[in-house]
Design a protein around this motif. Structure first.
Motif, mmCIF file in Angstrom:
data_model
loop_
_atom_site.group_PDB
_atom_site.id
_atom_site.type_symbol
_atom_site.label_atom_id
_atom_site.label_comp_id
_atom_site.label_asym_id
_atom_site.label_seq_id
_atom_site.Cartn_x
_atom_site.Cartn_y
_atom_site.Cartn_z
ATOM 1 N N VAL A 1 0.849 -1.191 0.000
ATOM 2 C CA VAL A 1 0.000 0.000 0.000
ATOM 3 C C VAL A 1 0.884 1.241 0.000
ATOM 4 O O VAL A 1 1.754 1.393 0.874
ATOM 5 N N ASP A 2 0.655 2.122 -0.964
ATOM 6 C CA ASP A 2 1.374 3.392 -1.058
ATOM 7 C C ASP A 2 0.762 4.342 -0.033
ATOM 8 O O ASP A 2 -0.388 4.737 -0.153
ATOM 9 N N ILE A 3 1.516 4.689 1.006
ATOM 10 C CA ILE A 3 0.978 5.520 2.079
ATOM 11 C C ILE A 3 0.959 6.995 1.685
ATOM 12 O O ILE A 3 -0.075 7.639 1.717
ATOM 13 N N ASP A 4 2.128 7.535 1.305
ATOM 14 C CA ASP A 4 2.162 8.963 0.964
ATOM 15 C C ASP A 4 3.322 9.302 0.023
ATOM 16 O O ASP A 4 3.914 10.353 0.117
ATOM 17 N N ASN A 5 3.648 8.409 -0.863
ATOM 18 C CA ASN A 5 4.762 8.560 -1.811
ATOM 19 C C ASN A 5 6.133 8.547 -1.150
ATOM 20 O O ASN A 5 7.143 8.717 -1.825
ATOM 21 N N THR A 6 6.193 8.374 0.161
ATOM 22 C CA THR A 6 7.486 8.232 0.843
ATOM 23 C C THR A 6 7.517 6.987 1.722
ATOM 24 O O THR A 6 8.576 6.609 2.208
ATOM 25 N N LYS A 7 6.362 6.371 1.922
ATOM 26 C CA LYS A 7 6.257 5.186 2.777
ATOM 27 C C LYS A 7 5.349 4.150 2.128
ATOM 28 O O LYS A 7 4.393 4.494 1.435
ATOM 29 N N THR A 8 5.643 2.892 2.441
ATOM 30 C CA THR A 8 4.865 1.777 1.924
ATOM 31 C C THR A 8 4.487 0.861 3.077
ATOM 32 O O THR A 8 5.328 0.546 3.922
ATOM 33 N N ARG A 9 3.239 0.435 3.103
ATOM 34 C CA ARG A 9 2.802 -0.567 4.078
ATOM 35 C C ARG A 9 2.780 -1.908 3.354
ATOM 36 O O ARG A 9 2.139 -2.064 2.318
ATOM 37 N N TRP A 10 3.524 -2.883 3.909
ATOM 38 C CA TRP A 10 3.558 -4.237 3.372
ATOM 39 C C TRP A 10 2.726 -5.094 4.319
ATOM 40 O O TRP A 10 3.043 -5.227 5.493
ATOM 41 N N ILE A 11 1.659 -5.670 3.790
ATOM 42 C CA ILE A 11 0.759 -6.523 4.556
ATOM 43 C C ILE A 11 0.876 -7.943 4.001
ATOM 44 O O ILE A 11 0.742 -8.138 2.795
ATOM 45 N N ALA A 12 1.124 -8.897 4.871
ATOM 46 C CA ALA A 12 1.234 -10.295 4.456
ATOM 47 C C ALA A 12 0.139 -11.118 5.140
ATOM 48 O O ALA A 12 0.132 -11.244 6.364
ATOM 49 N N HIS A 13 -0.783 -11.615 4.321
ATOM 50 C CA HIS A 13 -1.827 -12.528 4.794
ATOM 51 C C HIS A 13 -1.293 -13.941 4.564
ATOM 52 O O HIS A 13 -0.986 -14.312 3.433
ATOM 53 N N THR A 14 -1.175 -14.695 5.639
ATOM 54 C CA THR A 14 -0.491 -15.985 5.574
ATOM 55 C C THR A 14 -1.388 -17.105 6.074
ATOM 56 O O THR A 14 -2.124 -16.942 7.040
#
Length: 146
Positions: free
Chosen positions: A94-107
């Motif tokens: 997920v692109d948070i604000d063009n400077t940060k990314t949220r990586w979500i892993a559904h396992t």
């Protein structure tokens, strides 16, 4: 057993994906990776299979990865199989604000071995912790690269 873990990476999603999607980077953030070998299909594309050999203590473990979805930069999914164990990971970026990314892993983990089923039942946090450890290792590598 199913769970979700997530981490925030201090880089734009485009840079995160460029690093994540490059198999030459695997050994830079997977410290227990012994080898990575492409087996079949178009590398990096849906249906492609690769073999990961991981060092776990004094033993090695071979996992066969099958890419099941590739919709980058938003999503990359795969299954990972070894003797008696099946694991699916749905990675969402997920692109948070063009400077940060949220990586979500559904396992999701499944096993047909009694002992592994028992471990999953009594120690589910160990699986989450291991997944998060890999994600933190990638985060550290990615943020140091740029």
């Amino acid at each position: 057993m199913k769970y979700t873990v997530e981490i925030e990476i201090n880089l734009p999603r485009t840079k995160v994906i460029a690093l994540f999607d490059n198999p030459d980077n695997l050994q830079k953030w997977m410290p227990n990776l012994v080898s990575f070998t492409h087996l079949s299909g178009e590398p990096g594309q849906v249906g492609a299979q690769s073999k990961f050999v991981l060092q776990q203590g004094s033993k090695t473990c071979e996992l066969i990865e099958t890419i099941t979805a590739r919709n980058l930069p938003e999503q990359f999914d795969g299954t990972y199989e070894t003797d008696g164990m099946w694991n699916e990971v749905q990675n969402v970026f997920v692109d948070i604000d063009n400077t940060k990314t949220r990586w979500i892993a559904h396992t999701e983990f499944k096993s047909d071995k009694f002992m592994m089923k028992l471990i999953m039942l009594i120690m589910p946090r160990a699986f989450r912790k291991e997944s998060l450890r890999f994600m933190e290792s990638f985060k550290n590598f990615a943020e140091q690269e740029h």
